[in-house]
Write an enzyme that holds these catalytic residues in place. Structure first.
Site, PDB file in Angstrom:
ATOM      1  N   LYS A 175       0.329  -8.716  -1.633  1.00 53.93           N
ATOM      2  CA  LYS A 175       0.721  -9.460  -0.494  1.00 53.93           C
ATOM      3  C   LYS A 175       1.028  -7.981   0.215  1.00 53.93           C
ATOM      4  O   LYS A 175       1.435  -7.430   0.027  1.00 53.93           O
ATOM      5  CB  LYS A 175       1.798  -9.888  -0.764  1.00 53.93           C
ATOM      6  CG  LYS A 175       1.453 -11.418  -2.036  1.00 53.93           C
ATOM      7  CD  LYS A 175       2.579 -12.572  -1.860  1.00 53.93           C
ATOM      8  CE  LYS A 175       3.667 -11.344  -2.713  1.00 53.93           C
ATOM      9  NZ  LYS A 175       4.753 -12.144  -2.882  1.00 53.93           N
ATOM     10  N   THR A 208      11.794 -15.214   7.389  1.00 49.95           N
ATOM     11  CA  THR A 208      10.665 -15.303   6.844  1.00 49.95           C
ATOM     12  C   THR A 208      11.604 -15.402   5.248  1.00 49.95           C
ATOM     13  O   THR A 208      11.287 -14.859   3.817  1.00 49.95           O
ATOM     14  CB  THR A 208       9.865 -13.709   6.649  1.00 49.95           C
ATOM     15  OG1 THR A 208      10.625 -12.474   6.597  1.00 49.95           O
ATOM     16  CG2 THR A 208       9.498 -13.289   7.782  1.00 49.95           C
ATOM     17  N   GLY A 210      12.027 -16.767   1.502  1.00 47.88           N
ATOM     18  CA  GLY A 210      11.271 -17.477   0.516  1.00 47.88           C
ATOM     19  C   GLY A 210       9.987 -17.174   1.212  1.00 47.88           C
ATOM     20  O   GLY A 210       9.699 -17.995   0.550  1.00 47.88           O
ATOM     21  N   THR A 211       8.947 -16.560   1.154  1.00 45.12           N
ATOM     22  CA  THR A 211       7.894 -16.666   1.742  1.00 45.12           C
ATOM     23  C   THR A 211       7.166 -15.911   0.977  1.00 45.12           C
ATOM     24  O   THR A 211       6.562 -16.721  -0.245  1.00 45.12           O
ATOM     25  CB  THR A 211       7.756 -15.094   2.982  1.00 45.12           C
ATOM     26  OG1 THR A 211       8.533 -15.343   3.849  1.00 45.12           O
ATOM     27  CG2 THR A 211       6.165 -15.671   2.961  1.00 45.12           C
ATOM     28  N   CYS A 213       8.354 -16.883  -3.127  1.00 44.29           N
ATOM     29  CA  CYS A 213       8.793 -18.142  -3.463  1.00 44.29           C
ATOM     30  C   CYS A 213       7.480 -18.824  -3.063  1.00 44.29           C
ATOM     31  O   CYS A 213       6.508 -19.431  -3.537  1.00 44.29           O
ATOM     32  CB  CYS A 213       9.651 -18.012  -3.605  1.00 44.29           C
ATOM     33  SG  CYS A 213      10.980 -17.028  -4.443  1.00 44.29           S
TER      34      CYS A 213
END
Length: 264
Positions: A175, A208, A210-211, A213
């Site tokens: 990512k 951002t 929790g992005t 997850c």
């Protein structure tokens, strides 16, 4: 009518932004019934984590047993697993279950570069869990640890993806949320044969939490819906992007993704 089901094996975020709370929100968005196995309970808010208490490995496995012995779980994702003992127990259980769709979010380092688990836990995750995964979704810093290289550019992202694939996962999605410049929000997918660069327009927001997850949970949800991995990844990335456009500036610190268009 058959109901698609997915499971998250992860920690609880009392602030509701990440962890199983974020995962279950993502499952629900795609109309997938969410089940869970808690690994740890955190006391946290938008400003940070105040305390973390682990559940016993036996309790974590008991939750997985209870759900999978009764329900047809189409996909499983893992998130924060916290320590070596929990990781070893989960890996042993998942090896027996042999899920076709296992998404491993190797929660080791935050997007800000803060290490979240110790070296023994990282070693167990790498050696025991990654070889069971259909896809593993490391951020920049996690990919650096797993691949053993520094990531500064696209070629580095590709080299890291290839190195991580050699650890046993069938697919690797590195990512780019923590990358800079034109690479920010650009992900690299390697399936063992070829690379796919997945650019996304970066959303300018500090909220951002929790992005990562949410992305891995959305991939799992779409796999539970029996979509091919490519479609699952594409839909998951779009889901995260849309929710980042409507952030929740809650609390006094870093907020989280919003509900996005089409929310229930």
């Amino acid at each position: 009518m058959t109901t698609a089901m997915a499971m998250t094996i992860a920690g609880s975020d009392s602030g509701g932004g990440a962890g199983i709370q974020a995962d279950l929100k993502a499952f629900t968005h795609f109309r997938v019934h969410g089940t869970c196995a808690l690994t740890c309970v955190t006391a946290q808010n938008t400003c940070g984590v105040r305390r973390v208490d682990a559940l016993s490995p036996e309790m974590v496995v008991a939750q997985i047993d209870a759900v999978t012995s009764d329900m047809q779980v189409g996909a499983i994702k893992t998130g924060m697993l916290l320590n070596q003992e929990i990781i070893e127990a989960i890996a042993l259980k998942l090896r027996d279950l042999a899920p076709t769709h296992l998404v491993v979010d190797p929660v080791m380092v935050s997007r800000a570069g803060v290490t979240l688990i110790d070296r023994a836990a990282i070693a167990s995750l790498t050696q025991r869990l990654l070889p069971l995964a259909l896809v593993v979704t490391p951020n920049r810093y996690e990919a650096e640890i797993l691949a053993g290289i520094k990531i500064e550019n696209l070629a580095d992202m590709q080299a890291a993806a290839q190195q991580i694939w050699q650890l046993g996962a069938q697919n690797v999605l590195v990512k780019g949320g923590a990358m800079t410049g034109n690479l920010k929000a650009t992900d690299v997918w390697f399936d063992g044969a070829s690379f796919t660069v997945l650019p996304t327009t970066a959303v300018d927001t500090p909220h951002t939490h929790g992005t990562g997850c949410t992305l891995s949970a959305a991939i799992a949800a779409n796999l539970a819906l029996e979509l091919p991995l490519a479609a699952a990844i594409t839909r998951a990335k779009d889901h995260v992007s849309q929710r980042l456009k409507f952030p929740l500036a809650i609390g006094q610190g870093q907020g989280t993704l919003g509900f996005g268009p089409g929310a229930l």
